[in-house]
Enzyme design. Structure first.
Site, PDB file in Angstrom:
ATOM      1  N   HIS A 154      -2.319   2.760  -2.367  1.00  0.00           N
ATOM      2  CA  HIS A 154      -3.304   3.763  -2.739  1.00  0.00           C
ATOM      3  C   HIS A 154      -2.973   5.146  -2.181  1.00  0.00           C
ATOM      4  O   HIS A 154      -2.288   5.356  -1.217  1.00  0.00           O
ATOM      5  CB  HIS A 154      -4.726   3.646  -2.016  1.00  0.00           C
ATOM      6  CG  HIS A 154      -5.794   4.716  -2.422  1.00  0.00           C
ATOM      7  ND1 HIS A 154      -6.453   4.607  -3.335  1.00  0.00           N
ATOM      8  CD2 HIS A 154      -6.341   5.510  -1.493  1.00  0.00           C
ATOM      9  CE1 HIS A 154      -7.201   5.631  -3.132  1.00  0.00           C
ATOM     10  NE2 HIS A 154      -7.324   6.247  -2.292  1.00  0.00           N
ATOM     11  N   ASP A 203       5.055  -6.672  19.814  1.00  0.00           N
ATOM     12  CA  ASP A 203       5.819  -5.491  19.704  1.00  0.00           C
ATOM     13  C   ASP A 203       4.903  -4.330  20.688  1.00  0.00           C
ATOM     14  O   ASP A 203       3.801  -4.273  20.687  1.00  0.00           O
ATOM     15  CB  ASP A 203       5.689  -4.736  18.341  1.00  0.00           C
ATOM     16  CG  ASP A 203       4.379  -4.416  17.679  1.00  0.00           C
ATOM     17  OD1 ASP A 203       3.448  -5.494  17.964  1.00  0.00           O
ATOM     18  OD2 ASP A 203       4.337  -3.654  16.833  1.00  0.00           O
ATOM     19  N   CYS A 215     -13.013   9.110  -4.971  1.00  0.00           N
ATOM     20  CA  CYS A 215     -11.923   8.996  -5.756  1.00  0.00           C
ATOM     21  C   CYS A 215     -11.486  10.311  -6.414  1.00  0.00           C
ATOM     22  O   CYS A 215     -10.152  10.392  -7.104  1.00  0.00           O
ATOM     23  CB  CYS A 215     -12.094   8.007  -6.809  1.00  0.00           C
ATOM     24  SG  CYS A 215     -11.868   6.147  -6.401  1.00  0.00           S
TER      25      CYS A 215
END
Length: 736
Positions: free
Chosen positions: A525, A612, A399
């Site tokens: 994030h 796709d 983090c």
């Protein structure tokens, strides 16, 4: 591990002129760590003015006389933004572009060239200006296809107008009997040249039968007529405008000191006299201590001193003056394989040896941009970083690598978001919490998908759009409607303001696509890393009876592919500087096209299965459908649409790094003797933001393809048909 030097300064090159082309080449040979270089240009290639008349005369191809700016920017490790500047905000230090977020700079260099001054009634509507060159060439190429004889008017008797007249007449007379009229308001042509040169060129024009109208001021241009103040009127099919150079109005309003004609006033260091952090070169610059004509020779000579002074300014070193030469050799092509040499009072007669000399000089100049030094060579070594005494700090993992909350808040406050009025979003970015919270409507299914990849193009705004289109395609392929999205981004190490700028550009691109799909960004994030990466977790909603799956193919149906193949090999070639810029431009255009309208169209025409085409290539994704549906397919190899340049790059053996893995799908092909077809290798080419592959009823094919093309999917094709399964082990038959 120590990361690379963080970005601390932004140097923006505005315009792809000759000086900036040289700066890019020299920067690639000697980069400055800690500086992010960005080129903003309207086109991916820039014409070399010295070869342009020869190109119009038919002596050079497009590639021979254009510098590929995308390849050059890749070499310089520069961001390339294809857009048009419309203003400069000097207070905020931003370039305002027509079609993208503002671009921040610490140092700005301007080399946008000039355009002919157009103030005559009707000229803007009915005359073709000599610049921008791309538009001139577009009209010229169309004119060359006209089988009829024609009359051409050229307005402007400077060197450009004279050379253009001779080149056009020489090319057209090979098949036609053209009539060329050259209008000039003065008593003599080419006033910037010595009288002997003017006389020689006047003789050539006369010998070639070009009608020269001196002291004739054009006062009006009509669709097929030029009208002069004296009353002279000349009927003509096309009028080309090559008058005195002018600058764009936005530059005149920028706040920089300019001269009487609107060009940026620079000192001997090519530095704005009013704003030291702004530099200018080429036609757009006006040196306060020297008076020189607007000629390409000066833009070329200014390239090296401009590069050196930009790096000196960034590193705090004294700048070095540039002194333009007083006399220079001009080799003026006459369009017929001859040229006239002029320097000072000396002027030669037209001669083929002089044309060969000019051709050698011009090709030698272009070779500098076509053959670039290899990475790691002795001439390609970086300069010391901006702060050599301060090594880059160790960057945390976990983090600790997150982008700061301050930067994130600043970015999100700058990006326009959709309102939450019609969405079942209980908690989103309008009231951030630990997680987003959604309310799923009764009777609908939640469809979720996630994708993430490193940047394949050096423009975070465009990359954000491509990534969003790519990630949303799974939602469209399932027959669902987008609902919301979460983002995950890796931003290169940089000073906080530079991280903010990159994240802003990236999210602006992604949110543009998400807003168009009515799918708001509700969270995500961010982290710092060595290179730019981005992806989305997309949510969609679908009714159970509308859900499309890979297992829905039925015998008798036809396979529709909505986009061309080739992005994998093209970008692999781009990484090796072996792809032409216009090939990459076409690939980017394809990747920027959303699959949403195509999905709706396919559904309306009875599609029962859809997917796709992305990383596993066409054959890999087709095999998923075939195996899930327990059918077989006859694939029409010639019908498969291919992006420009892709066949050329695979023929050179340039393929994506995952192509070998994708090739394993070839074991399902019944007739491998078709491997020699030029389209065969592209069956395994991994696609980024590729098209949709769907199975629809045979009777719907014509209407479906017509509607897809109306919707803008010009490369849509019927590429095969679904047949009953005979062999579960070899269900693919390729048909030539």
């Amino acid at each position: 591990m120590q990361p690379s030097q963080p970005i601390v300064k932004d140097l923006v090159l505005l315009g792809g002129g000759h000086s900036h082309a040289i700066v890019l080449r020299m920067w690639g040979m000697k980069p400055l760590p800690g500086v992010r270089l960005t080129l903003i240009t309207e086109r991916v290639d820039t014409p070399y003015s010295g070869m342009l008349p020869g190109h119009i005369a038919g002596f050079y191809t497009h590639d021979e006389c254009h510098i590929d700016l995308r390849r050059l920017a890749n070499f310089a490790q520069a961001q390339l933004y294809i857009d048009r500047a419309i203003a400069i905000d000097l207070e905020k230090q931003q370039v305002i572009c027509a079609n993208r977020p503002h671009v921040a700079f610490d140092i700005l260099s301007i080399d946008i060239g000039s355009t002919p001054a157009i103030s005559v009634p009707g000229a803007a509507e009915y005359a073709i200006p000599a610049k921008p060159v791309a538009k001139l060439l577009e009209y010229w190429e169309a004119l060359c296809q006209d089988p009829n004889d024609m009359t051409i008017a050229v307005v402007g008797g400077g060197a450009g107008g004279v050379e253009l007249s001779l080149a056009m007449q020489a090319n057209l007379q090979r098949l036609h009997h053209p009539e060329v009229h050259l209008f000039h308001h003065g008593a003599e042509l080419m006033r910037e040249y010595h009288p002997t040169a003017r006389r020689k060129l006047a003789e050539v024009l006369n010998q070639r039968g070009i009608h020269v109208h001196l002291q004739e001021s054009v006062c009006k241009v009509e669709p097929q007529k030029v009208i002069c103040e004296c009353g002279l009127q000349v009927e003509c099919h096309k009028t080309f405008w090559v008058t005195q150079a002018d600058s764009p109005q936005w530059l005149k309003n920028s706040g920089c000191d300019i001269d009487a004609r609107g060009f940026i006033q620079v000192n001997d260091y090519l530095q704005s006299v009013s704003h030291p952090h702004i530099f200018a070169a080429g036609d757009i610059a006006s040196m306060v201590n020297y008076t020189r004509p607007k000629a390409g020779v000066f833009a070329v000579r200014q390239g090296k001193p401009l590069f050196e002074n930009l790096q000196r300014f960034l590193t705090g070193k004294p700048l070095q003056p540039y002194k333009p030469q007083k006399k220079y050799l001009s080799l003026i092509g006459t369009g017929d394989g001859q040229a006239i040499a002029s320097r000072g009072s000396f002027t030669s007669n037209p001669h083929r040896l002089l044309w060969r000399t000019k051709d050698w000089i011009d090709r030698r100049f272009m070779e500098r941009f076509q053959t670039l030094p290899t990475m790691g060579s002795e001439e390609n070594s970086p300069s010391p970083p901006l702060s050599p005494s301060s090594p880059p700090p160790m960057r945390c993992a976990g983090c600790g690598s997150k982008v700061s909350s301050t930067v994130l808040e600043l970015v999100l406050s700058r990006i326009p978001q959709q309102t939450n009025e019609l969405k079942d979003i209980v908690i989103g970015l309008d009231a951030p919490d630990d997680a987003a919270v959604l309310q799923i409507p009764a009777g609908q299914l939640l469809v979720q998908t996630i994708d993430y990849f490193r940047a394949l193009i050096a423009d975070p705004y465009v990359f954000g759009q491509i990534s969003a289109n790519h990630c949303l395609s799974d939602i469209f392929a399932m027959g669902a409607l987008p609902h919301s999205a979460l983002a995950i981004a890796t931003i290169p190490y940089a000073a906080p303001a530079k991280v903010e700028e990159t994240l802003y550009q990236l999210l602006s691109g992604a949110v543009k696509v998400l807003n168009q799909a009515d799918s708001p960004l509700i969270g995500g994030h961010t982290t710092e890393g060595a290179e730019l990466g981005f992806g989305l977790s997309c949510n969609g909603l679908a009714y159970p009876d509308k859900l499309l799956r890979k297992s829905g193919m039925q015998p008798g149906q036809v396979l529709i592919l909505t986009k061309a193949l080739g992005t994998g090999t093209l970008f692999a070639a781009d990484m090796r500087s072996l792809a032409k810029g216009r090939w990459i431009d076409d690939a980017v255009k394809s990747m920027l096209q959303s699959n949403q309208a195509a999905a709706t169209c396919l559904s309306q025409h009875g599609a029962t299965a859809c997917t796709d085409v992305t990383g596993f290539g066409l054959l890999g994704h087709l095999m998923e459908m075939v195996r899930a549906s327990e059918v077989a397919v006859e694939l029409q190899l010639p019908a498969i649409p291919i992006l420009d340049g892709a066949r050329e790059t695979v023929e050179q053996g340039i393929v994506s790094s995952i192509q070998p893995e994708n090739l394993r799908a070839s074991r399902y092909i019944a007739n491998l003797e078709q491997v020699h077809h030029p389209n065969y290798p592209l069956l395994f080419d991994p696609q980024t933001s590729g098209g949709l592959l769907a199975a629809i009823p045979h009777e719907q094919v014509e209407n479906c393809l017509n509607m897809l093309k109306i919707l803008g999917y010009a490369q849509s094709r019927a590429i095969g048909c679904v047949v009953p399964q005979v062999s579960a082990e070899l269900p693919i038959m390729m048909v030539d």
